[in-house]
Design a protein around this motif. Structure first.
Motif, short mmCIF file in Angstrom:
data_model
loop_
_atom_site.label_atom_id
_atom_site.label_comp_id
_atom_site.label_asym_id
_atom_site.label_seq_id
_atom_site.Cartn_x
_atom_site.Cartn_y
_atom_site.Cartn_z
N ASN A 1 47.91 11.31 21.77
CA ASN A 1 47.61 11.41 20.05
C ASN A 1 48.34 12.40 19.34
O ASN A 1 48.24 12.51 17.99
CB ASN A 1 45.92 11.58 20.19
N GLY A 2 49.05 13.40 19.95
CA GLY A 2 49.87 14.38 19.22
C GLY A 2 49.09 15.57 18.68
O GLY A 2 49.54 16.24 17.97
N ILE A 3 47.94 15.78 19.19
CA ILE A 3 46.90 16.91 18.42
C ILE A 3 46.53 17.57 19.68
O ILE A 3 46.34 17.09 20.92
CB ILE A 3 45.84 16.24 17.76
N ASN A 4 46.29 18.91 19.64
CA ASN A 4 45.82 19.61 20.49
C ASN A 4 44.57 20.41 20.14
O ASN A 4 44.44 21.16 19.22
CB ASN A 4 46.83 20.99 20.84
N VAL A 5 43.24 19.80 20.77
CA VAL A 5 42.17 20.34 20.55
C VAL A 5 41.60 20.90 21.79
O VAL A 5 41.70 20.39 22.89
CB VAL A 5 41.10 18.85 20.42
#
Length: 253
Positions: free
Chosen positions: A55-59
């Protein structure tokens, strides 16, 4: 395109909720609303919990664990991490339907729910799923229900187009304390500088009123949404999308 394995669960729950409406009853409406709401929650959790390579995000894990326990916090996290994905989707409306679901859950069989509300929530859920997972869903709904979905999807496409058009003309537009104006507010400014036709802006205002009254339950969508209404919206979107496609990118792109 085959459903990605991580999206299969939310898709199945949403499909189950919609299928319950094919045999209309108070019980099935209640169950459908609960199912659609579960699908929305699982859709958000699944997307935000995906690996960064997907998803290209870092949570951060700790943060994910915290907001996963609260539906409003899940929506806050979407606004924080997935702004481009939710363009044109009103999370406040999704939260309203979630609260309706909570009333239903806590009051049980004593509360009935209008079929229209379940259908609208299912279409908002469908739009959210399609936007986050980039997969088009088709559940063979009834004709009028399908038309509702087409109209809401067309509105999302319009708002995204307006957002891109405002970026293209950013040099001509003022901002709100340095922040980009919301799409419809930007449209008003673009009318003033000659980018958007006044007559078409007026027509969009009429269509926006229809959209809001439908989603907020003020009118029955079956009485105001038809093929002509959808085509009006699509025609305006296509006109300005052509402008975008034929224009050079902004200087800072």
């Amino acid at each position: 395109m085959a459903t990605q394995p991580w999206a299969a669960g939310p898709k199945e729950i949403l499909e189950h909720g919609i299928s319950l409406l094919r045999k209309d009853s108070d019980k099935n409406r209640r169950l459908a609303l609960l199912s659609v709401d579960n699908a929305v929650e699982l859709t958000i959790k699944t997307y935000l919990g995906l690996p960064k390579r997907i998803n290209g995000i870092n949570v951060p894990r700790k943060e994910y664990a915290e907001f996963s326990e609260s539906f409003p916090k899940l929506l806050d996290a979407l606004e924080q991490y997935a702004v481009p994905k939710i363009s044109g989707i009103e999370l406040g409306e999704i939260e309203w339907f979630h609260r309706l679901r909570n009333q239903l859950y806590h009051q049980g069989n004593g509360l009935t729910v209008d079929r229209d509300k379940v259908e609208i929530y299912s279409e908002l859920a469908k739009l959210l799923f399609e936007s986050l997972f980039e997969e088009q869903l088709s559940f063979a709904p009834e004709d009028q229900h399908q038309m509702l979905g087409e109209f809401l999807a067309a509105w999302v496409s319009f708002e995204r187009m307006i957002a891109e058009l405002s970026k293209l003309n950013a040099a001509k537009l003022t901002t709100l304390a340095g922040r980009t104006r919301p799409p419809l507010m930007a449209m008003g400014r673009m009318v003033r500088v000659g980018v958007f036709e006044p007559a078409e802006a007026k027509e969009i205002d009429e269509l926006r009123k229809i959209r809001n009254e439908v989603v907020h339950g003020i009118v029955d969508y079956k009485t105001v949404i038809n093929r002509k209404v959808i085509q009006r919206l699509e025609k305006i979107t296509e006109k300005y999308q052509h402008v975008l496609d034929s224009s050079p990118p902004p200087a800072d792109a």
